[in-house]
Motif scaffolding. Structure first.
Motif, PDB file in Angstrom:
ATOM      1  N   SER A   1       0.846  -1.199   0.000  1.00 46.93           N
ATOM      2  CA  SER A   1       0.000   0.000   0.000  1.00 46.93           C
ATOM      3  C   SER A   1       0.879   1.246   0.000  1.00 46.93           C
ATOM      4  N   CYS A   2       0.421   2.317   0.639  1.00 48.25           N
ATOM      5  CA  CYS A   2       1.153   3.580   0.664  1.00 48.25           C
ATOM      6  C   CYS A   2       0.528   4.414   1.780  1.00 48.25           C
ATOM      7  N   SER A   3       1.338   5.077   2.593  1.00 48.80           N
ATOM      8  CA  SER A   3       0.772   5.846   3.709  1.00 48.80           C
ATOM      9  C   SER A   3      -0.104   6.996   3.216  1.00 48.80           C
TER      10      SER A   3
ATOM     11  N   ILE B   1      -1.315  11.027  -7.678  1.00 52.07           N
ATOM     12  CA  ILE B   1      -1.604   9.658  -8.136  1.00 52.07           C
ATOM     13  C   ILE B   1      -1.528   8.659  -6.972  1.00 52.07           C
ATOM     14  N   ASN B   2      -0.851   9.060  -5.877  1.00 54.50           N
ATOM     15  CA  ASN B   2      -0.771   8.220  -4.673  1.00 54.50           C
ATOM     16  C   ASN B   2      -2.085   8.323  -3.896  1.00 54.50           C
ATOM     17  N   THR B   3      -3.176   7.871  -4.509  1.00 59.43           N
ATOM     18  CA  THR B   3      -4.498   7.840  -3.875  1.00 59.43           C
ATOM     19  C   THR B   3      -5.191   6.548  -4.292  1.00 59.43           C
TER      20      THR B   3
ATOM     21  N   SER C   1       0.877  12.570   4.518  1.00 63.09           N
ATOM     22  CA  SER C   1       2.339  12.567   4.318  1.00 63.09           C
ATOM     23  C   SER C   1       2.836  11.151   4.044  1.00 63.09           C
ATOM     24  N   CYS C   2       4.035  11.120   3.492  1.00 65.60           N
ATOM     25  CA  CYS C   2       4.701   9.847   3.191  1.00 65.60           C
ATOM     26  C   CYS C   2       5.553   9.454   4.388  1.00 65.60           C
ATOM     27  N   ILE C   3       5.403   8.203   4.848  1.00 66.22           N
ATOM     28  CA  ILE C   3       6.152   7.786   6.033  1.00 66.22           C
ATOM     29  C   ILE C   3       7.656   7.737   5.774  1.00 66.22           C
TER      30      ILE C   3
ATOM     31  N   PRO D   1       9.921  15.886  -3.837  1.00 62.94           N
ATOM     32  CA  PRO D   1       9.078  16.922  -3.215  1.00 62.94           C
ATOM     33  C   PRO D   1       8.176  16.431  -2.083  1.00 62.94           C
ATOM     34  N   GLU D   2       8.169  15.138  -1.784  1.00 66.57           N
ATOM     35  CA  GLU D   2       7.438  14.665  -0.606  1.00 66.57           C
ATOM     36  C   GLU D   2       8.217  14.925   0.680  1.00 66.57           C
ATOM     37  N   CYS D   3       9.463  15.421   0.574  1.00 69.30           N
ATOM     38  CA  CYS D   3      10.263  15.736   1.770  1.00 69.30           C
ATOM     39  C   CYS D   3       9.700  16.997   2.434  1.00 69.30           C
TER      40      CYS D   3
ATOM     41  N   GLU E   1      14.184   3.172   3.031  1.00 63.54           N
ATOM     42  CA  GLU E   1      13.432   2.239   2.181  1.00 63.54           C
ATOM     43  C   GLU E   1      11.942   2.307   2.498  1.00 63.54           C
ATOM     44  N   CYS E   2      11.135   2.224   1.462  1.00 60.50           N
ATOM     45  CA  CYS E   2       9.679   2.228   1.659  1.00 60.50           C
ATOM     46  C   CYS E   2       9.237   0.820   2.062  1.00 60.50           C
ATOM     47  N   PRO E   3       8.651   0.677   3.266  1.00 58.78           N
ATOM     48  CA  PRO E   3       8.271  -0.675   3.720  1.00 58.78           C
ATOM     49  C   PRO E   3       7.204  -1.315   2.840  1.00 58.78           C
TER      50      PRO E   3
HETATM   51 FE1  SF4 Z   1       3.879   5.841  -0.527  1.00 61.15          FE
HETATM   52 FE2  SF4 Z   1       5.973   7.013   0.564  1.00 61.15          FE
HETATM   53 FE3  SF4 Z   1       6.148   4.491  -0.161  1.00 61.15          FE
HETATM   54 FE4  SF4 Z   1       6.031   6.427  -2.023  1.00 61.15          FE
HETATM   55  S1  SF4 Z   1       7.676   6.044  -0.530  1.00 61.15           S
HETATM   56  S2  SF4 Z   1       4.888   4.511  -2.022  1.00 61.15           S
HETATM   57  S3  SF4 Z   1       4.654   7.874  -1.005  1.00 61.15           S
HETATM   58  S4  SF4 Z   1       4.799   5.309   1.455  1.00 61.15           S
END
Ligand code: SF4
Ligand code: 13P
Length: 309
Positions: free
Chosen positions: A86-88, A114-116, A173-175, A201-203, A265-267
């Motif tokens: 998924s995605c936070s 698009i992260n929705t 926000s992005c974790i 730009p998510e920083c 790293e993105c979990p």
């Molecule tokens: Fe979602 Fe952040 Fe992972 Fe990108 S890095 S997929 S925004 S949780």
């Protein structure tokens, strides 16, 4: 298939048998990126999915990206190695409050990252990615109020770049990116004083203020390739290292650990593994299944975005 095949060989055989294309995001493990037909950022992957031939799209990324692929190419079977990828940002933006907001503000324009989820996309007027968010917001008539969702850091960055006052920003926000602390970036700058800082730009805004270049994952990779600098501090998920080392061999790339996992790293992205990819091609599961109605409604804002070059 030989009993002695490696998992990578099994994947390549299955790819042929299934007439599958393997699309991978830059945040995947290197061993997955190595096997992919195409590696890219979320916008490039959406465009590739749109034009994909064959029967199957094996999407090595997160679920919302695979949903986007299904909307753009609904006659293909779209599989993801791990259903829990998924995605936070998706999880922090349920659809019901958006529906309520629309009822209260029918004249506002909803610009969704698009992260929705697919349900939120279906309620949106236009979508954007980190690569085209400024252009998308600039395409909306100046007198219209925009609701930008769900990433507050991207929203603030876009507002600053466009100078648009009538813009409301969802506070998601992005974790991974939102927990890069400025303190650690400043430490890295002190340790590598000649390094150029590149950031997604998510920083957070303070990290972006101390960055020399801000862009999507592919834009960061292209910038480093074309730069004359020898050293970079990279403020995004370290999966980009695979492409950075390929396009800019011999340069040095430093990563900053965030405060969430003490890594970069993105979990969610890293749930995908070679074994799960092999199984997804073998069983054609987990598979993205969407109703015709959702596909039709999500396609409208998606096509509006893709029309912006
Ligand atoms: Fe979602 Fe952040 Fe992972 Fe990108 S890095 S997929 S925004 S949780
Ligand atoms: P890109 O649009 O740069 O691929 O980024 C997607 C993402 O999930 C960033 O965390």
């Amino acid at each position: 298939m030989l009993a002695t095949s490696t998992v990578a060989e099994e994947i390549l055989d299955l790819k042929t048998d299934r007439r599958a294309i393997l699309l991978a995001h830059h945040y995947q493990d290197a061993e997955i990126q190595e096997l992919a037909d195409f590696v890219g950022d979320s916008l490039e992957l959406a465009r590739k999915a749109h034009e994909a031939e064959g029967d199957v799209i094996a999407f090595c990324g997160v679920w919302f990206m695979a949903e986007t692929a299904k909307v753009l190419n609904p006659s293909r079977i779209v599989v993801v190695p791990d259903k829990d990828a998924s995605c936070s940002l998706v999880e922090g933006c349920p659809v019901e409050p958006i529906r309520q907001y629309k009822l209260r503000n029918p004249d506002h324009v909803i610009v969704s990252y698009i992260n929705t989820s697919i349900e939120v996309k279906a309620e949106s007027d236009i979508l954007c990615t980190s690569r085209n968010a400024v252009q998308v917001v600039n395409s909306i008539p100046a007198e219209k109020t925009v609701l930008f969702l769900p990433d507050r850091n991207l929203g603030n960055y876009v507002q600053q770049q466009t100078g648009r006052a009538n813009m409301k920003i969802w506070q998601g926000s992005c974790i991974v990116h939102n927990t890069f602390p400025l303190r650690r970036l400043l430490e890295a700058k002190e340790a590598y004083p000649r390094a150029v800082v590149v950031a997604h730009p998510e920083c957070p805004a303070d990290v972006l203020r101390h960055s020399d270049f801000i862009g999507s994952t592919s834009a960061i990779i292209d910038f480093c390739r074309d730069s004359t600098a020898e050293e970079f501090i990279v403020m995004t998920e370290s999966g980009v290292n695979f492409s950075l080392e390929r396009v800019a061999p011999g340069r040095k790339f430093h990563y900053v650990a965030n405060e969430n996992c003490n890594c970069s790293e993105c979990p969610f992205m890293r749930l995908n593994t070679l074994e799960k990819l092999r199984d997804s091609l073998l069983y054609l599961e987990p598979r993205v299944e969407l109703s015709g109605d959702l596909i039709a409604r999500a396609l409208v804002p998606l096509e509006r975005m893709l029309a912006i070059r």
